[in-house]
Scaffold this active site. Structure first.
Site, mmCIF file in Angstrom:
data_model
loop_
_atom_site.group_PDB
_atom_site.id
_atom_site.type_symbol
_atom_site.label_atom_id
_atom_site.label_comp_id
_atom_site.label_asym_id
_atom_site.label_seq_id
_atom_site.Cartn_x
_atom_site.Cartn_y
_atom_site.Cartn_z
ATOM 1 N N ASN A 12 0.871 -1.178 0.000
ATOM 2 C CA ASN A 12 0.000 0.000 0.000
ATOM 3 C C ASN A 12 0.906 1.225 0.000
ATOM 4 O OD1 ASN A 12 -1.824 2.026 0.453
ATOM 5 N ND2 ASN A 12 -2.398 1.377 2.523
ATOM 6 N N LYS A 63 0.131 4.281 -0.306
ATOM 7 C CA LYS A 63 -0.481 5.473 0.303
ATOM 8 C C LYS A 63 -0.241 6.707 -0.600
ATOM 9 C CE LYS A 63 -0.113 3.161 4.720
ATOM 10 N NZ LYS A 63 0.033 3.216 6.158
ATOM 11 N N HIS A 76 -9.314 0.872 5.205
ATOM 12 C CA HIS A 76 -8.019 1.138 5.838
ATOM 13 C C HIS A 76 -8.219 2.099 7.010
ATOM 14 C CE1 HIS A 76 -3.940 2.413 6.566
ATOM 15 N NE2 HIS A 76 -3.553 1.325 5.918
ATOM 16 N N GLU A 112 -6.627 4.550 7.996
ATOM 17 C CA GLU A 112 -6.452 5.974 7.679
ATOM 18 C C GLU A 112 -7.733 6.546 7.057
ATOM 19 O OE1 GLU A 112 -2.761 5.400 5.587
ATOM 20 O OE2 GLU A 112 -1.887 4.783 7.497
ATOM 21 N N GLU A 164 -4.849 -4.852 10.653
ATOM 22 C CA GLU A 164 -3.807 -3.846 10.848
ATOM 23 C C GLU A 164 -4.054 -3.112 12.163
ATOM 24 O OE1 GLU A 164 -1.973 -2.619 6.797
ATOM 25 O OE2 GLU A 164 -3.742 -1.399 7.121
ATOM 26 N N GLY A 197 3.038 2.321 10.747
ATOM 27 C CA GLY A 197 3.998 3.410 10.581
ATOM 28 C C GLY A 197 4.736 3.796 11.848
ATOM 29 N N SER A 224 3.951 -2.076 10.357
ATOM 30 C CA SER A 224 5.409 -2.151 10.554
ATOM 31 C C SER A 224 5.971 -3.534 10.227
ATOM 32 C CB SER A 224 5.777 -1.730 11.981
ATOM 33 O OG SER A 224 5.402 -0.380 12.191
#
Ligand code: 13P
Length: 257
Positions: free
Chosen positions: A19, A21, A101, A103, A173, A179, A220
């Site tokens: 991904n 992003k 996701h 985000e 996730e 991240g 990560s």
């Protein structure tokens, strides 16, 4: 019993997905896809796919990798400024989509019921789905992560029929691992993946259905920790962020199986 579980894992699709992003410009995106395609050589054990920014889909559509969209709007068309429809994404080569996701959930306030609309739109378009789920740190610390994730699945995904759910890939996730450089431990990842599979089995009253759904880990994941995560009986691959922006590390993750 152990043998049966191993067999179930072997028969599920193994997937390593990148991904990207909101990273890279066109030249970099093309170079990255070319480098990945070259390095992957004949590794056919794992399906590799990348999710570039949508504006680069067209430029990447002839790669040997599967290419997907990070986001879409569930409507067919209309007054949704700045959004893209599934027809438009298909038109430029997207052959799979991410839904849910964290985000999108956290920064763009996408709710479980809106994500259900996206799931239904993708199913109507016969567009394969990677459905993302995962809990924030506060929920993990409260000890209710599995209940939280099960609710995400229940409210957005579990209305699908048995024939539809078996084609969905789930990506777990944990938000606190995205991240941050802080990966879930092997025990935490396996426990959640096993719990997700148990929730599928309980809902659909079928261990065959539960065993056929690929569940990826994201957060990560990198070339150093992928092998131990992928060795977990219920982990079928990874959804990779930062480490997917480097061809060598993405391929090292894929080769960790
Ligand atoms: P990182 O691998 O950068 O933690 O991102 C994971 C992710 O969000 C993939 O969708």
């Amino acid at each position: 019993m152990v043998k049966e579980k191993l067999f179930a894992k072997m028969s599920r699709k193994k997937i390593v997905a990148g991904n990207w992003k909101m990273n890279l410009i066109a030249q970099e995106a093309i170079a990255l896809v070319e480098a990945i395609a070259q390095l992957k050589q004949n590794n056919t054990a794992v399906e590799l796919m990348v999710f570039p920014p949508a504006i680069y889909l067209q430029a990447l559509q002839h790669t040997s990798l599967k290419v997907g969209a990070q986001n879409f709007h569930p409507a067919e068309k209309g007054a949704f400024t700045g959004e893209l429809s599934l027809n438009q994404l298909k038109d430029v080569g997207a052959s799979i989509v991410l839904i849910g996701h964290s985000e999108r959930r956290e920064l763009f306030l996408e709710s479980n019921s809106f994500l259900k609309e996206k799931v239904d739109a993708a199913i109507a378009h016969k567009m394969p789905i990677i459905f993302c789920c995962g809990e924030p740190l506060s929920i993990r610390e409260a000890g209710t992560a599995l209940e939280f994730v099960t609710q995400q699945l229940t409210e957005s995904l579990f209305h699908l029929s048995p024939a539809q759910i078996v084609d969905v890939t789930i990506a777990y996730e944990p938000i606190w691992a995205i991240g941050t450089g802080k990966t879930a431990t092997v025990e935490e990842a396996e426990a959640m993946h096993k719990g997700i599979r148990a929730a599928i089995e309980a809902h659909y009253q079928s261990s065959e259905i539960a065993d056929s759904v690929s569940i990826l880990y994201g957060g990560s994941c990198n070339a150093t920790n992928a092998a131990e995560l992928f060795a977990c009986p219920n982990v079928d691959g990874g959804l990779i962020g930062g480490a997917a922006l480097d061809a060598a590390s993405f391929i090292a993750i894929a080769n960790a199986f």
